[in-house]
Design a protein around this motif. Structure first.
Motif, PDB file in Angstrom:
ATOM      1  N   PRO A   1      15.982  -7.804 -10.597  1.00  0.00           N
ATOM      2  CA  PRO A   1      14.788  -8.004  -9.769  1.00  0.00           C
ATOM      3  C   PRO A   1      15.009  -7.702  -8.292  1.00  0.00           C
ATOM      4  O   PRO A   1      14.123  -7.152  -7.632  1.00  0.00           O
ATOM      5  N   VAL A   2      16.179  -8.062  -7.759  1.00  0.00           N
ATOM      6  CA  VAL A   2      16.430  -7.866  -6.333  1.00  0.00           C
ATOM      7  C   VAL A   2      16.380  -6.386  -5.958  1.00  0.00           C
ATOM      8  O   VAL A   2      16.122  -6.041  -4.802  1.00  0.00           O
ATOM      9  N   MET A   3      16.590  -5.507  -6.916  1.00  0.00           N
ATOM     10  CA  MET A   3      16.476  -4.069  -6.684  1.00  0.00           C
ATOM     11  C   MET A   3      15.105  -3.542  -7.089  1.00  0.00           C
ATOM     12  O   MET A   3      14.476  -2.767  -6.376  1.00  0.00           O
ATOM     13  N   ALA A   4      14.633  -3.981  -8.264  1.00  0.00           N
ATOM     14  CA  ALA A   4      13.426  -3.393  -8.836  1.00  0.00           C
ATOM     15  C   ALA A   4      12.179  -3.698  -8.022  1.00  0.00           C
ATOM     16  O   ALA A   4      11.323  -2.820  -7.835  1.00  0.00           O
ATOM     17  N   TRP A   5      12.036  -4.923  -7.538  1.00  0.00           N
ATOM     18  CA  TRP A   5      10.780  -5.302  -6.898  1.00  0.00           C
ATOM     19  C   TRP A   5      10.533  -4.549  -5.596  1.00  0.00           C
ATOM     20  O   TRP A   5       9.412  -4.063  -5.379  1.00  0.00           O
ATOM     21  N   PRO A   6      11.544  -4.392  -4.722  1.00  0.00           N
ATOM     22  CA  PRO A   6      11.299  -3.544  -3.545  1.00  0.00           C
ATOM     23  C   PRO A   6      11.025  -2.087  -3.916  1.00  0.00           C
ATOM     24  O   PRO A   6      10.284  -1.396  -3.211  1.00  0.00           O
ATOM     25  N   MET A   7      11.588  -1.631  -5.036  1.00  0.00           N
ATOM     26  CA  MET A   7      11.347  -0.252  -5.459  1.00  0.00           C
ATOM     27  C   MET A   7       9.907  -0.073  -5.940  1.00  0.00           C
ATOM     28  O   MET A   7       9.281   0.970  -5.702  1.00  0.00           O
ATOM     29  N   ILE A   8       9.358  -1.082  -6.615  1.00  0.00           N
ATOM     30  CA  ILE A   8       7.949  -1.017  -7.002  1.00  0.00           C
ATOM     31  C   ILE A   8       7.075  -0.913  -5.752  1.00  0.00           C
ATOM     32  O   ILE A   8       6.140  -0.101  -5.689  1.00  0.00           O
ATOM     33  N   GLU A   9       7.380  -1.731  -4.746  1.00  0.00           N
ATOM     34  CA  GLU A   9       6.626  -1.668  -3.487  1.00  0.00           C
ATOM     35  C   GLU A   9       6.729  -0.276  -2.868  1.00  0.00           C
ATOM     36  O   GLU A   9       5.738   0.271  -2.375  1.00  0.00           O
ATOM     37  N   TRP A  10       7.925   0.286  -2.864  1.00  0.00           N
ATOM     38  CA  TRP A  10       8.125   1.608  -2.265  1.00  0.00           C
ATOM     39  C   TRP A  10       7.287   2.653  -2.989  1.00  0.00           C
ATOM     40  O   TRP A  10       6.631   3.500  -2.360  1.00  0.00           O
ATOM     41  N   VAL A  11       7.298   2.615  -4.315  1.00  0.00           N
ATOM     42  CA  VAL A  11       6.513   3.579  -5.088  1.00  0.00           C
ATOM     43  C   VAL A  11       5.031   3.451  -4.762  1.00  0.00           C
ATOM     44  O   VAL A  11       4.330   4.458  -4.560  1.00  0.00           O
ATOM     45  N   LEU A  12       4.531   2.230  -4.691  1.00  0.00           N
ATOM     46  CA  LEU A  12       3.114   2.036  -4.401  1.00  0.00           C
ATOM     47  C   LEU A  12       2.740   2.591  -3.032  1.00  0.00           C
ATOM     48  O   LEU A  12       1.695   3.227  -2.867  1.00  0.00           O
ATOM     49  N   THR A  13       3.586   2.331  -2.048  1.00  0.00           N
ATOM     50  CA  THR A  13       3.236   2.720  -0.686  1.00  0.00           C
ATOM     51  C   THR A  13       3.518   4.188  -0.386  1.00  0.00           C
ATOM     52  O   THR A  13       2.916   4.759   0.531  1.00  0.00           O
ATOM     53  N   HIS A  14       4.417   4.817  -1.163  1.00  0.00           N
ATOM     54  CA  HIS A  14       4.764   6.205  -0.882  1.00  0.00           C
ATOM     55  C   HIS A  14       4.144   7.199  -1.869  1.00  0.00           C
ATOM     56  O   HIS A  14       3.805   8.322  -1.483  1.00  0.00           O
ATOM     57  N   GLU A  15       4.010   6.814  -3.116  1.00  0.00           N
ATOM     58  CA  GLU A  15       3.470   7.754  -4.100  1.00  0.00           C
ATOM     59  C   GLU A  15       1.978   7.552  -4.362  1.00  0.00           C
ATOM     60  O   GLU A  15       1.313   8.472  -4.827  1.00  0.00           O
ATOM     61  N   TYR A  16       1.469   6.350  -4.084  1.00  0.00           N
ATOM     62  CA  TYR A  16       0.084   6.065  -4.453  1.00  0.00           C
ATOM     63  C   TYR A  16      -0.766   5.537  -3.302  1.00  0.00           C
ATOM     64  O   TYR A  16      -1.925   5.165  -3.532  1.00  0.00           O
ATOM     65  N   ALA A  17      -0.230   5.528  -2.095  1.00  0.00           N
ATOM     66  CA  ALA A  17      -0.958   4.908  -0.977  1.00  0.00           C
ATOM     67  C   ALA A  17      -2.350   5.489  -0.815  1.00  0.00           C
ATOM     68  O   ALA A  17      -3.325   4.764  -0.637  1.00  0.00           O
ATOM     69  N   GLY A  18      -2.487   6.799  -0.889  1.00  0.00           N
ATOM     70  CA  GLY A  18      -3.780   7.424  -0.699  1.00  0.00           C
ATOM     71  C   GLY A  18      -4.743   7.206  -1.844  1.00  0.00           C
ATOM     72  O   GLY A  18      -5.938   7.459  -1.714  1.00  0.00           O
ATOM     73  N   ARG A  19      -4.230   6.732  -2.977  1.00  0.00           N
ATOM     74  CA  ARG A  19      -5.081   6.557  -4.158  1.00  0.00           C
ATOM     75  C   ARG A  19      -5.439   5.093  -4.407  1.00  0.00           C
ATOM     76  O   ARG A  19      -6.307   4.804  -5.223  1.00  0.00           O
ATOM     77  N   LEU A  20      -4.785   4.171  -3.717  1.00  0.00           N
ATOM     78  CA  LEU A  20      -5.072   2.764  -3.954  1.00  0.00           C
ATOM     79  C   LEU A  20      -6.385   2.331  -3.317  1.00  0.00           C
ATOM     80  O   LEU A  20      -6.885   1.257  -3.607  1.00  0.00           O
ATOM     81  N   ASP A  21      -6.933   3.178  -2.460  1.00  0.00           N
ATOM     82  CA  ASP A  21      -8.225   2.870  -1.845  1.00  0.00           C
ATOM     83  C   ASP A  21      -9.369   3.609  -2.544  1.00  0.00           C
ATOM     84  O   ASP A  21     -10.449   3.739  -2.007  1.00  0.00           O
ATOM     85  N   ALA A  22      -9.103   4.086  -3.761  1.00  0.00           N
ATOM     86  CA  ALA A  22     -10.091   4.917  -4.448  1.00  0.00           C
ATOM     87  C   ALA A  22     -11.016   4.111  -5.344  1.00  0.00           C
ATOM     88  O   ALA A  22     -11.527   4.590  -6.336  1.00  0.00           O
ATOM     89  N   GLY A  23     -11.197   2.833  -5.021  1.00  0.00           N
ATOM     90  CA  GLY A  23     -12.191   2.051  -5.737  1.00  0.00           C
ATOM     91  C   GLY A  23     -11.666   1.249  -6.905  1.00  0.00           C
ATOM     92  O   GLY A  23     -12.452   0.735  -7.706  1.00  0.00           O
ATOM     93  N   ALA A  24     -10.333   1.131  -7.036  1.00  0.00           N
ATOM     94  CA  ALA A  24      -9.795   0.406  -8.188  1.00  0.00           C
ATOM     95  C   ALA A  24      -9.562  -1.071  -7.905  1.00  0.00           C
ATOM     96  O   ALA A  24      -9.043  -1.779  -8.750  1.00  0.00           O
ATOM     97  N   ARG A  25      -9.913  -1.531  -6.716  1.00  0.00           N
ATOM     98  CA  ARG A  25      -9.710  -2.948  -6.426  1.00  0.00           C
ATOM     99  C   ARG A  25     -10.524  -3.803  -7.388  1.00  0.00           C
ATOM    100  O   ARG A  25     -11.657  -3.493  -7.708  1.00  0.00           O
ATOM    101  N   GLN A  26      -9.877  -4.863  -7.848  1.00  0.00           N
ATOM    102  CA  GLN A  26     -10.465  -5.696  -8.888  1.00  0.00           C
ATOM    103  C   GLN A  26     -10.786  -7.086  -8.341  1.00  0.00           C
ATOM    104  O   GLN A  26     -10.152  -7.576  -7.412  1.00  0.00           O
ATOM    105  N   LEU A  27     -11.781  -7.689  -8.951  1.00  0.00           N
ATOM    106  CA  LEU A  27     -12.177  -9.048  -8.611  1.00  0.00           C
ATOM    107  C   LEU A  27     -12.499  -9.775  -9.905  1.00  0.00           C
ATOM    108  O   LEU A  27     -13.008  -9.172 -10.855  1.00  0.00           O
ATOM    109  N   GLU A  28     -12.170 -11.078  -9.946  1.00  0.00           N
ATOM    110  CA  GLU A  28     -12.578 -11.923 -11.061  1.00  0.00           C
ATOM    111  C   GLU A  28     -13.424 -13.074 -10.520  1.00  0.00           C
ATOM    112  O   GLU A  28     -13.074 -13.671  -9.499  1.00  0.00           O
ATOM    113  N   ARG A  29     -14.517 -13.356 -11.210  1.00  0.00           N
ATOM    114  CA  ARG A  29     -15.292 -14.563 -10.918  1.00  0.00           C
ATOM    115  C   ARG A  29     -15.558 -15.270 -12.239  1.00  0.00           C
ATOM    116  O   ARG A  29     -15.946 -14.651 -13.231  1.00  0.00           O
ATOM    117  N   SER A  30     -15.321 -16.569 -12.249  1.00  0.00           N
ATOM    118  CA  SER A  30     -15.503 -17.314 -13.492  1.00  0.00           C
ATOM    119  C   SER A  30     -15.935 -18.739 -13.182  1.00  0.00           C
ATOM    120  O   SER A  30     -15.906 -19.182 -12.033  1.00  0.00           O
TER     121      SER A  30
END
Length: 274
Positions: free
Chosen positions: A167-196
């Motif tokens: 985990p000490v290696m994997a979790w920062p790597m997941i963050e890196w992938v999100l911010t470097h490979e997908y940063a421009g696509r995370l604002d493309a309307g996929a944000r989720q919300l739950e109401r219950s």
């Protein structure tokens, strides 16, 4: 450009045998949620090369963005690098930058320990196998010990991002992938919300017609019903709600509450989860 669909593959006999408890699933969900994203699917796989290869082949063909933890080391029970190459139908090749990073790391370790640097030692040659990657692999930096993970893309549009099981290696790597490979696509309307809303004293069968009505009227959302028998705070109840893009959720939840009203139910608190 559409936002990615995220998946997770967790590899290792030690997880399936219970010798180690998996921590990646919950953390991956947490990291994605912090970026307004959700995990669509997850798989656990033991250290069996045919099964790992088949799982990775599906991931590469899926079109999804997939995090894969475990099995990228250089011991005989580490098969993920080899299986990734087999799933893609490409060769394993020494990656010059990866091997240079491994060299640099082990030189630094030798200096710290006051030992001579022995690049030809059999132990180091085995370590260099961690830099033998599927052809075309892209590196993922490892902030913990600089020995990188890697990413590969498949012909079906899926991208799998490989990282160690630690985990000490994997979790920062997941963050890196999100911010470097997908940063421009995370604002493309996929944000989720739950109401219950918490419902007491009812059964799912009585709520099903309303759930079906909401899903039919609001195809962008998913309706969920989570019964609990012994919740420490609410006791026996049903957590009933909707999840999906925020604007669609707000409209669907309003209809859900309106269409529940004639049932004269007993309600607990409303819950919103980003």
């Amino acid at each position: 450009m559409n936002a990615p669909v995220f998946g997770l593959i967790i590899i290792g006999d030690e997880i399936l045998s219970g010798r180690r408890s998996d921590k990646h699933l919950a953390k991956c969900i947490e990291i994605l949620a912090a970026h307004g994203q959700a995990l669509a699917w997850a798989e656990y796989v033991g250290d069996e090369p045919p099964r790992i290869t088949a799982t990775l082949r599906r991931a590469f063909a899926s079109g999804d963005a997939v995090f894969c933890t475990g099995g990228i080391g250089a011991t005989p029970d580490d098969h993920t690098r080899q299986c990734a190459a087999a799933a893609l139908g490409v060769a394993l090749k020494p990656h010059p930058e990866a091997r240079a990073l491994i060299d640099a790391r082990m030189q630094a370790v030798a200096r710290e320990q006051g030992q001579p640097w022995q690049p030809d030692h059999p132990d180091h040659q085995r370590r260099l196998q961690m830099g033998v990657l599927p052809a075309g692999a892209r590196l993922i930096p490892n902030s913990y010990n600089q020995i990188p993970g890697f990413s590969c893309s498949g012909p079906g549009g899926g991208a799998v991002h490989f990282m160690p099981g630690f985990p000490v290696m994997a979790w920062p790597m997941i963050e890196w992938v999100l911010t470097h490979e997908y940063a421009g696509r995370l604002d493309a309307g996929a944000r989720q919300l739950e109401r219950s809303v918490i419902i007491f004293g009812s059964i799912e069968a009585a709520l099903t017609p309303v759930m079906e009505r909401v899903e039919a009227a609001h195809p962008q959302v998913k309706v969920f019903s989570l019964p609990s028998m012994d919740h420490p705070e609410y006791g026996r109840h049903i957590d009933l709600g909707v999840k999906g893009p925020p604007p669609a959720v707000q409209a669907a939840y309003a209809d859900l509450r309106a269409w529940l009203a004639p049932l004269n139910l007993r309600y607990g608190p409303e819950i919103t989860r980003p």
